[in-house]
Design an enzyme around this catalytic site. Sequence first.
Site, mmCIF file in Angstrom:
data_model
loop_
_atom_site.group_PDB
_atom_site.id
_atom_site.type_symbol
_atom_site.label_atom_id
_atom_site.label_comp_id
_atom_site.label_asym_id
_atom_site.label_seq_id
_atom_site.Cartn_x
_atom_site.Cartn_y
_atom_site.Cartn_z
ATOM 1 N N LEU A 1 11.662 -38.214 0.615
ATOM 2 C CA LEU A 1 10.470 -37.868 -0.101
ATOM 3 C C LEU A 1 9.192 -38.773 0.222
ATOM 4 C CD1 LEU A 1 11.733 -36.761 -3.605
ATOM 5 C CD2 LEU A 1 10.819 -35.189 -2.031
ATOM 6 N N CYS B 1 -0.100 0.539 7.581
ATOM 7 C CA CYS B 1 -0.712 0.803 6.202
ATOM 8 C C CYS B 1 -2.136 1.704 6.425
ATOM 9 C CB CYS B 1 -0.763 -0.035 5.350
ATOM 10 S SG CYS B 1 0.934 -0.651 4.937
ATOM 11 N N PRO C 1 14.314 -40.143 -2.679
ATOM 12 C CA PRO C 1 13.349 -40.768 -2.900
ATOM 13 C C PRO C 1 12.826 -41.499 -1.423
ATOM 14 C CG PRO C 1 14.882 -41.936 -4.255
ATOM 15 C CD PRO C 1 15.393 -40.840 -3.684
ATOM 16 N N GLU D 1 1.027 -1.338 -0.080
ATOM 17 C CA GLU D 1 0.144 -0.237 -0.219
ATOM 18 C C GLU D 1 0.835 1.139 -0.010
ATOM 19 O OE1 GLU D 1 -0.006 -2.360 1.832
ATOM 20 O OE2 GLU D 1 -2.106 -3.012 3.083
HETATM 21 ZN ZN LIG Z 1 1.173 -2.677 5.925
#
Ligand SMILES: [Zn+2]
Length: 364
Positions: free
Chosen positions: A300, A81, A297, A46
């Site tokens: 995983l 913000c 492997p 922002e």
């Molecule tokens: Zn912020």
Amino acid sequence: MTSALELAADGIGSVEPNPAVGCLIEKSGRIIGRGKHERYGGPHAEINALADCRSRQADPEGATIYVTLEPCCHRGKTGPCSEAIIRAKPAGVVIAAQDPSAHADGAGIRQLREAGIRVTVGVCEAEARRLNAPFYHFVQTGKTWIVLKWAQSLDGKLARVDPTRNPWISGEQSRADAHRLRRRTQAILVGINTVLIDNPLLTPRPSGGRRPLRIVMDSDLRIPLNSQLLQTASDHPLLIVTDAQTLTREAGKAKEIERRGGQILTRKMDIEHGNLRPLQDELRTRGVQQLLVEGGPKTLGAFLEQGLANEVCVYIAPMVLGVEGCASLGTALARKVCQTPLCHLETKRLGPDLRLRGLTAPIT
Ligand SMILES: [Zn+2]
């Protein structure tokens, strides 16, 4: 909002563990400002969008601000913000999704409304939640988001029998993409076999200032003292997960590992037959929002079998390795693990390779 989400997505790999956020300011059908959260510790989307507005000599008074996440109202690394927005006097703010963090959770929205600004929440909400899925998951469940990543040939081989000639399966672009994936995460995990075979560094390159915790599952403490991981342990954090009996047996080696900067974790954990939950607890304690599991492997497979994966990212190289290939994931699995296909599937061409990414559970 779709454009704001695209802007936000650019921040992935630079903003974590913050969420990626994009912001557009629109007035009389024209975009007068755009901004994104560019990097961790930097100004929020922002603030950047309002600054962009000023640099174009446009006035945000009476405009509509589109932002992909509820504006913050706490004083964190940057000022709130919400106050900057109120000072800019827009007519309305459109927000994709509320921030579930304890310090936000609607407080930013309330502040804007109390200042007389028209606020709409929930535009493209599912898309926004998918973009920052690890952030939402960690904040809302307290659990680390786990990404499994591997590269494979068309015949499903994850490695070459003789890696000395060419250790890679995937191409250059895929490997660069995998480094971006590393920059996203706060920890990267491999099994000891990967360390013994590949001697990896497990750092993101370029690092972008990131130093994810490198974790090795090493029940017998076989990590070589001259491995790249240990040689760099004073600069890049390294955690070796082993079991208590090994630690008693290998006390001398453990001491040497610690002297070189490595940390050792023993938790009652049966890596081979699968109980990775204590590791999850450790990750949560350390505030690891995302973990990247890079193999091999067996490792995983353990995460897949225990249903711990949230996201899967596979690089598929257009070649058949046949007898020159080894380490197939399928044969490493002791049981069938995935009854349903991945969802929110994305495919992308990276040079000659194909990247396939998906989530194990839908985000709606
Ligand atoms: Zn912020």
